[in-house]
Design a protein around this motif. Structure first.
Motif, PDB file in Angstrom:
ATOM      1  N   LEU A   7       1.961   0.306  -0.581  1.00 14.18           N
ATOM      2  CA  LEU A   7       2.561  -0.550   0.437  1.00 14.18           C
ATOM      3  C   LEU A   7       2.203  -2.016   0.191  1.00 14.18           C
ATOM      4  O   LEU A   7       3.039  -2.908   0.346  1.00 14.18           O
ATOM      5  N   LEU A   8       0.970  -2.265  -0.212  1.00 15.44           N
ATOM      6  CA  LEU A   8       0.568  -3.634  -0.532  1.00 15.44           C
ATOM      7  C   LEU A   8       1.363  -4.173  -1.723  1.00 15.44           C
ATOM      8  O   LEU A   8       1.784  -5.335  -1.732  1.00 15.44           O
ATOM      9  N   HIS A   9       1.553  -3.325  -2.723  1.00 10.61           N
ATOM     10  CA  HIS A   9       2.378  -3.721  -3.872  1.00 10.61           C
ATOM     11  C   HIS A   9       3.782  -4.099  -3.402  1.00 10.61           C
ATOM     12  O   HIS A   9       4.362  -5.085  -3.864  1.00 10.61           O
ATOM     13  N   ASN A  41       1.833   0.737 -15.771  1.00  9.15           N
ATOM     14  CA  ASN A  41       0.892   1.284 -16.756  1.00  9.15           C
ATOM     15  C   ASN A  41      -0.491   0.666 -16.554  1.00  9.15           C
ATOM     16  O   ASN A  41      -0.754   0.033 -15.541  1.00  9.15           O
ATOM     17  N   ALA A  42      -1.375   0.872 -17.514  1.00 15.32           N
ATOM     18  CA  ALA A  42      -2.735   0.336 -17.400  1.00 15.32           C
ATOM     19  C   ALA A  42      -2.701  -1.188 -17.423  1.00 15.32           C
ATOM     20  O   ALA A  42      -1.826  -1.799 -18.036  1.00 15.32           O
ATOM     21  N   GLY A  43      -3.661  -1.792 -16.753  1.00 14.48           N
ATOM     22  CA  GLY A  43      -3.738  -3.247 -16.717  1.00 14.48           C
ATOM     23  C   GLY A  43      -3.441  -3.783 -15.328  1.00 14.48           C
ATOM     24  O   GLY A  43      -3.256  -3.020 -14.372  1.00 14.48           O
ATOM     25  N   PRO A  44      -3.398  -5.099 -15.173  1.00  9.99           N
ATOM     26  CA  PRO A  44      -3.137  -5.718 -13.869  1.00  9.99           C
ATOM     27  C   PRO A  44      -1.825  -5.231 -13.256  1.00  9.99           C
ATOM     28  O   PRO A  44      -0.904  -4.814 -13.963  1.00  9.99           O
ATOM     29  N   ASP A  45      -1.738  -5.291 -11.933  1.00 10.72           N
ATOM     30  CA  ASP A  45      -0.601  -4.705 -11.217  1.00 10.72           C
ATOM     31  C   ASP A  45       0.697  -5.473 -11.411  1.00 10.72           C
ATOM     32  O   ASP A  45       1.778  -4.881 -11.432  1.00 10.72           O
ATOM     33  N   ASN A  61      -1.550 -13.061 -14.275  1.00 13.10           N
ATOM     34  CA  ASN A  61      -1.392 -11.748 -13.664  1.00 13.10           C
ATOM     35  C   ASN A  61      -2.014 -11.676 -12.273  1.00 13.10           C
ATOM     36  O   ASN A  61      -2.898 -12.469 -11.931  1.00 13.10           O
ATOM     37  N   VAL A  62      -1.533 -10.725 -11.491  1.00  8.90           N
ATOM     38  CA  VAL A  62      -2.036 -10.511 -10.127  1.00  8.90           C
ATOM     39  C   VAL A  62      -2.520  -9.072  -9.993  1.00  8.90           C
ATOM     40  O   VAL A  62      -1.835  -8.144 -10.434  1.00  8.90           O
ATOM     41  N   GLU A  63      -3.690  -8.910  -9.407  1.00  3.59           N
ATOM     42  CA  GLU A  63      -4.241  -7.571  -9.130  1.00  3.59           C
ATOM     43  C   GLU A  63      -4.311  -7.373  -7.621  1.00  3.59           C
ATOM     44  O   GLU A  63      -4.664  -8.293  -6.880  1.00  3.59           O
ATOM     45  N   ILE A  64      -3.952  -6.160  -7.188  1.00  3.66           N
ATOM     46  CA  ILE A  64      -3.895  -5.866  -5.751  1.00  3.66           C
ATOM     47  C   ILE A  64      -4.767  -4.660  -5.429  1.00  3.66           C
ATOM     48  O   ILE A  64      -4.705  -3.632  -6.119  1.00  3.66           O
ATOM     49  N   HIS A  65      -5.590  -4.793  -4.388  1.00  8.83           N
ATOM     50  CA  HIS A  65      -6.445  -3.689  -3.939  1.00  8.83           C
ATOM     51  C   HIS A  65      -6.470  -3.633  -2.412  1.00  8.83           C
ATOM     52  O   HIS A  65      -6.164  -4.630  -1.734  1.00  8.83           O
TER      53      HIS A  65
END
Length: 430
Positions: A7-9, A41-45, A61-65
């Protein structure tokens, strides 16, 4: 990944957050110029995002958690592939995060609008086969029609991939692939797998070799279907077929299927497996290289003529071996011919056009689906009951794709209809 992180994505990708008041945890104003490309795939979102922090533009790149400490739980702090992360987007801030080079990664708190939470929960936890069933009737045509267009092509492309697998198996022989697909679809869903096994157990080259002899084709097909196993059956035609099959089976080293695998329960007599096999044998005796004829015809109404066949004289007075019935010619009905066009002709033409880079065949496939009446099945009826207007076979194929690939898998976050429901009332909140 939990639905919450999905949902955050989703919120990030479609910017369903308060874009005017977005700030880093240390108070710097953030403007999202481009959310980037979603990475599965693998790596940042998200790759290749572009954000403006204060007056400086950053690309990366952006990472989401869900929580900032997930950065460390997932070992991103010791992974060089996360050194290009320009923004860490989280729902719960629990502290600063640093990359492998010990540099502070800017963080923003993602506030999920309450309406999005409520709508997502309603969709994802709904027990109906169609999660948005109660809201479908309110969807405007300018939302639904383009999405059906995408789904219809998606389904054709999925079928194309299956056809390519057959092509690899049969050394790019379109005639052989068409033989297998046509035979499979003569099972009309209920016996499709069994009819495909039947085709594979004989092989197109043997069918071709005996295409000028309907009796031998029947012997091969009924014998391989395991329907000539009774040594003492008191029916002259059956006896002669069995005798011919035993000769051909020995000649080609064939091993028959088990006849009991073909389903007959609650099947109308005209659709008995024996009748379908008799019709197929007649069709292949009339047109052994039917694919070559199909690609030459540009009018779907004329294609019906190439798919239509009768049966041998025996089957005009029988629905099964030994049981005499009132004489009646047994053709494929209009709805059955439509299903042949939908499930065999259109996908093969589309795949042929793609493989040979000839767009006219793809266009012809789409024209067939848009001209033929929609299918009548439980999935289509369910959507019609919910308010969907189904105009053609292209629409019904799109609906089947929607149900099987999105509704059944609860992929509402990837559905255009789901997007409209999730984003409803967001602007008022943010």
């Amino acid at each position: 990944m939990s639905h919450s992180e999905y949902l955050l994505h989703y919120i990030w990708k479609y910017r369903l957050f308060d874009q005017l008041n977005l700030e880093t945890t240390d108070g710097h104003k953030v403007e999202v110029l481009d959310p980037g490309i979603n990475n599965e795939n693998a790596g940042p979102d998200f790759f290749n995002a572009k954000v403006k922090i204060n007056d400086r533009v950053w690309a990366g790149n952006v990472e989401i958690h869900l929580s900032s400490d997930d950065w460390y739980k997932h070992n991103h702090h010791i992974d060089k592939s996360y050194n290009s992360t320009i923004l860490h987007v989280v729902e719960n801030i629990k502290g600063d995060v640093f990359n492998e080079q010990h540099q502070l990664v800017p963080q923003v708190k993602m506030v999920v609008p309450q309406s999005v939470k409520d709508n997502a929960e309603a969709l994802l936890k709904c027990r109906s086969n169609i999660p948005c069933k109660d809201q479908l009737a309110d969807m405007k045509p300018h939302i639904v029609r383009p999405w059906l267009g995408v789904l219809g092509v998606e389904r054709l492309e999925r079928k194309t991939n299956d056809i390519y697998k057959h092509l690899d198996r049969f050394n790019n022989s379109w005639e052989e692939v068409f033989f297998v697909l046509l035979t499979r679809n003569y099972g009309f869903g209920l016996n499709s797998d069994e009819f495909e096994r039947l085709a594979l157990s004989i092989g197109f080259k043997i069918i071709q070799k005996h295409s000028n002899n309907l009796f031998q084709l029947e012997a091969l097909m009924f014998g391989q279907a395991g329907m000539l196993e009774d040594e003492y059956f008191e029916d002259e035609y059956y006896y002669n077929l069995r005798k011919e099959y035993l000769f051909l089976a020995h000649k080609y080293q064939l091993k028959s299927m088990d006849g009991f695998v073909f389903k007959r329960l609650r099947v109308r007599p005209n659709a008995f497996p024996q009748i379908r096999i008799a019709q197929l044998a007649c069709l292949f005796s009339q047109s052994p290289r039917i694919f070559s004829k199909i690609i030459e015809v540009d009018d779907y109404r004329r294609l019906r003529l190439h798919l239509q066949s009768e049966t041998s004289e025996y089957w005009e007075t029988h629905y099964s071996f030994g049981n005499v019935s009132i004489k009646k010619k047994k053709y494929l009905g209009e709805s059955s011919l439509d299903l042949m066009l939908i499930n065999t002709i259109a996908p093969v033409l589309f795949a042929y056009g793609k493989r040979t880079d000839q767009e006219k065949y793809c266009d012809r496939a789409l024209a067939i689906l848009e001209s033929v009446k929609p299918e009548k099945n439980s999935i289509v009826r369910e959507f019609e009951d919910a308010g969907f207007v189904v105009k053609s076979a292209f629409d019904s194929q799109a609906i089947i794709q929607l149900r099987k690939e999105y509704c059944d898998n609860r992929k509402c976050l990837y559905c255009k209809i789901g997007y409209r429901i999730l984003s409803k009332n967001v602007q008022q909140e943010v």
